[in-house]
Design a protein around this motif. Structure first.
Motif, PDB file in Angstrom:
ATOM      1  N   VAL A   1       0.937  -1.150  -0.076  1.00 55.96           N
ATOM      2  CA  VAL A   1      -0.008   0.142  -0.047  1.00 55.96           C
ATOM      3  C   VAL A   1       0.854   1.229   0.144  1.00 55.96           C
ATOM      4  CG1 VAL A   1      -1.654   1.243   1.421  1.00 55.96           C
ATOM      5  CG2 VAL A   1      -2.029  -0.951   1.008  1.00 55.96           C
ATOM      6  N   ALA A   2       1.812   1.398   1.000  1.00 61.69           N
ATOM      7  CA  ALA A   2       2.843   2.297   1.143  1.00 61.69           C
ATOM      8  C   ALA A   2       3.526   2.470  -0.361  1.00 61.69           C
ATOM      9  CB  ALA A   2       3.573   2.111   2.107  1.00 61.69           C
ATOM     10  N   ALA A   3       4.103   1.614  -0.958  1.00 65.39           N
ATOM     11  CA  ALA A   3       4.712   1.607  -2.069  1.00 65.39           C
ATOM     12  C   ALA A   3       3.794   2.150  -3.351  1.00 65.39           C
ATOM     13  CB  ALA A   3       5.437   0.280  -2.412  1.00 65.39           C
ATOM     14  N   THR A   4       2.600   1.673  -3.277  1.00 62.42           N
ATOM     15  CA  THR A   4       1.655   2.144  -4.449  1.00 62.42           C
ATOM     16  C   THR A   4       1.180   3.485  -4.342  1.00 62.42           C
ATOM     17  OG1 THR A   4       0.801  -0.111  -4.267  1.00 62.42           O
ATOM     18  CG2 THR A   4      -0.653   1.663  -5.079  1.00 62.42           C
ATOM     19  N   LYS A   5       1.180   3.975  -2.980  1.00 61.68           N
ATOM     20  CA  LYS A   5       0.989   5.492  -2.700  1.00 61.68           C
ATOM     21  C   LYS A   5       2.285   6.207  -3.325  1.00 61.68           C
ATOM     22  CE  LYS A   5      -1.300   8.250   0.691  1.00 61.68           C
ATOM     23  NZ  LYS A   5      -1.816   8.477   1.837  1.00 61.68           N
ATOM     24  N   GLN A   6       3.382   5.767  -3.109  1.00 60.68           N
ATOM     25  CA  GLN A   6       4.560   6.375  -3.417  1.00 60.68           C
ATOM     26  C   GLN A   6       4.664   6.462  -5.105  1.00 60.68           C
ATOM     27  OE1 GLN A   6       6.751   8.206  -1.857  1.00 60.68           O
ATOM     28  NE2 GLN A   6       7.740   8.884  -3.571  1.00 60.68           N
ATOM     29  N   TYR A   7       4.097   5.282  -5.572  1.00 62.66           N
ATOM     30  CA  TYR A   7       4.111   5.117  -7.020  1.00 62.66           C
ATOM     31  C   TYR A   7       3.115   6.038  -7.674  1.00 62.66           C
ATOM     32  CZ  TYR A   7       3.677   2.487 -11.741  1.00 62.66           C
ATOM     33  OH  TYR A   7       3.698   1.971 -12.948  1.00 62.66           O
ATOM     34  N   LEU A   8       2.074   6.232  -7.137  1.00 59.61           N
ATOM     35  CA  LEU A   8       0.839   7.394  -7.784  1.00 59.61           C
ATOM     36  C   LEU A   8       1.850   8.670  -7.491  1.00 59.61           C
ATOM     37  CD1 LEU A   8      -2.291   5.797  -6.178  1.00 59.61           C
ATOM     38  CD2 LEU A   8      -1.861   6.368  -8.654  1.00 59.61           C
ATOM     39  N   TYR A   9       2.409   9.040  -6.498  1.00 58.58           N
ATOM     40  CA  TYR A   9       3.113  10.383  -6.361  1.00 58.58           C
ATOM     41  C   TYR A   9       4.208  10.506  -7.612  1.00 58.58           C
ATOM     42  CZ  TYR A   9       1.439  10.851  -1.664  1.00 58.58           C
ATOM     43  OH  TYR A   9       0.845  10.759  -0.194  1.00 58.58           O
ATOM     44  N   GLU A  10       4.772   9.326  -7.776  1.00 56.98           N
ATOM     45  CA  GLU A  10       5.535   9.460  -9.082  1.00 56.98           C
ATOM     46  C   GLU A  10       5.173   9.469 -10.273  1.00 56.98           C
ATOM     47  OE1 GLU A  10       7.961   6.021  -8.504  1.00 56.98           O
ATOM     48  OE2 GLU A  10       8.780   6.534  -6.505  1.00 56.98           O
ATOM     49  N   CYS A  11       3.937   8.990 -10.076  1.00 54.35           N
ATOM     50  CA  CYS A  11       3.103   9.070 -11.625  1.00 54.35           C
ATOM     51  C   CYS A  11       2.781  10.497 -11.943  1.00 54.35           C
ATOM     52  CB  CYS A  11       1.715   8.199 -11.589  1.00 54.35           C
ATOM     53  SG  CYS A  11       1.969   6.384 -11.609  1.00 54.35           S
ATOM     54  N   ARG A  12       2.493  11.240 -10.780  1.00 59.74           N
ATOM     55  CA  ARG A  12       2.160  12.612 -11.214  1.00 59.74           C
ATOM     56  C   ARG A  12       3.407  13.244 -11.486  1.00 59.74           C
ATOM     57  NH1 ARG A  12       1.794  17.555  -6.806  1.00 59.74           N
ATOM     58  NH2 ARG A  12       0.939  19.156  -8.208  1.00 59.74           N
ATOM     59  N   LYS A  13       4.483  13.088 -10.959  1.00 57.57           N
ATOM     60  CA  LYS A  13       5.769  13.739 -11.333  1.00 57.57           C
ATOM     61  C   LYS A  13       5.981  13.365 -12.990  1.00 57.57           C
ATOM     62  CE  LYS A  13       7.903  12.830  -7.356  1.00 57.57           C
ATOM     63  NZ  LYS A  13       9.194  12.430  -6.530  1.00 57.57           N
TER      64      LYS A  13
END
Lengths: 201, 195
Positions: B168-180
């Protein structure tokens, strides 16, 4: 400072999900909502190409699984049959079978013991012949041809031949019974210790 | 109608006989459509997606005893799906030399080596601008585009995590990275806001 950036990320993701934070910077919400619309439009185009996971596809998958399972379950039986047939040919049984019978009949004696294999009592018959190798060859070839289960091990003074599938009073098994000296009434499993020593009269 | 859980599906398949058939059907109904969608979003054709789904279901059934319960069954199903897709793309030579299996390290390496887009063209509206940017982004980073689509669809972080094989934590970070990562493709559209 990571906290403000993370908060912006969360606001952007919320807007992307269709829940814009009214307190977020307008540019965050505008961009995310525009992206949401673009994703939706793109998604509709791609989704039109996605096939249905329907019953036809399921049956195809199920059929393939069943084929795989059949192939796996039949493979060992064929392997065993091929192994024994090859062993019989390697011994040259077919060319020598007719010459064996007088030799076997002239020099055999038997006695019986009981051994337990896999929880079942199995009779062990000791067969002393002048040429044990030829007897083993002939017996194996005949047993394989009849579709019986056969196993062979070499012992200190001969061979141990395990046969399963004997049927009492079976005309088809007459030749095999003759080779090994089995009575017509014997059935099921049996172990034959075919000794290398000379026959004792 | 009660739904069968993923763990129950595994037990049914392991039991053999009619239970196994019921388990396979439940598996297909549970993940089949979503997996087909995932494969098509990753660039394979409709027919190819069916082939890959076949391989996936068969491999799940064949390897059912290898699932030891470390991680959820759903995550395990998706791991096999991703592997089947990777194998397919590799055979079709659709994977570049720098691409690998869909684990976080491999994706990070892929993204670090993927150059930013340079195309700029005049657009009428911000929506058209973003759509164009998204199209290019989707070609270059189809997995990220798909994840953004799932987020747009309302999938939970947990559900997205199972599909892409992350916590879950890594997925949230992944989404942040998607935005970037999407910014270079759509940030120029912000100018249209002020125009």
């Amino acid at each position: 400072m990571t906290q403000p950036i993370e908060k912006e990320h969360d606001q952007w993701i919320d807007a992307l999900s269709g829940n814009p934070d009214p307190n977020a910077d307008a540019s965050i919400n505008t961009q995310a909502l525009a992206l949401r619309k673009a994703l939706g439009d793109r998604s509709r185009k791609i989704d039109a190409q996605v096939p249905d996971a329907d019953e036809v596809l399921f049956q195809k998958i199920k059929s393939r699984i069943q084929k795989d399972e059949k192939a796996k379950s039949s493979a060992p039986t064929w392997k065993a049959i091929i192994t024994y047939v090859l062993a019989a040919f390697a011994f040259g049984v077919i060319t020598t079978r007719m010459a064996l019978i007088p030799t076997m009949q002239a020099s055999r004696s038997t006695n019986a013991d009981i051994e337990v294999i896999d929880g079942h009592a199995v009779q062990t018959v000791t067969v002393r012949v002048s040429d044990p190798i030829k007897v083993v060859q002939a017996a194996m070839a005949e047993a394989v041809e009849l579709g019986l289960t056969v196993r062979i091990d070499q012992t200190a003074n001969g061979y141990r031949l395990y046969i399963d599938g004997l049927t009492s009073y079976s005309p088809k098994q007459e030749k095999l019974r003759g080779i090994l000296g089995i009575s017509d009434s014997a059935s099921g499993k049996a172990i034959f210790l075919i000794q290398v020593t000379e026959a004792k009269n | 109608m009660p739904t069968v859980t993923d763990e129950e599906i595994i037990e049914l398949i392991r039991n053999g006989g009619n239970a196994r058939n019921a388990g396979i059907r439940a598996l297909y109904q549970s993940v089949g459509q979503q997996m087909l969608r995932f494969f098509v979003y990753r660039g394979v054709s409709s027919d190819e997606s069916k082939d890959i789904l076949q391989e996936t279901i068969i491999k799940i059934v064949r390897g059912i005893d290898s699932f030891k319960g470390d991680g959820t069954a759903r995550a395990w199903f998706w791991q096999i799906a991703r592997n089947c897709l990777t194998d397919f793309l590799r055979k079709q030579s659709r994977l570049g030399d720098h691409e690998s299996v869909f684990d976080s390290e491999a994706w990070q390496k892929l993204e670090e080596t993927t150059p930013d887009p340079v195309e700029h063209s005049p657009r009428q509206s911000i929506e058209e601008c973003v759509a164009d940017g998204l199209a290019t982004f989707g070609e270059k980073m189809p997995e990220r585009a798909y994840v953004l689509t799932l987020q747009m669809d309302g999938a939970s972080i947990e559900e997205i995590g199972k599909i892409i094989g992350r916590t879950v934590a890594a997925t949230k970070q992944y989404l942040y990275e998607c935005r970037k990562k999407i910014q270079p493709f759509i940030s120029r559209c912000n100018e249209l806001l002020n125009a």
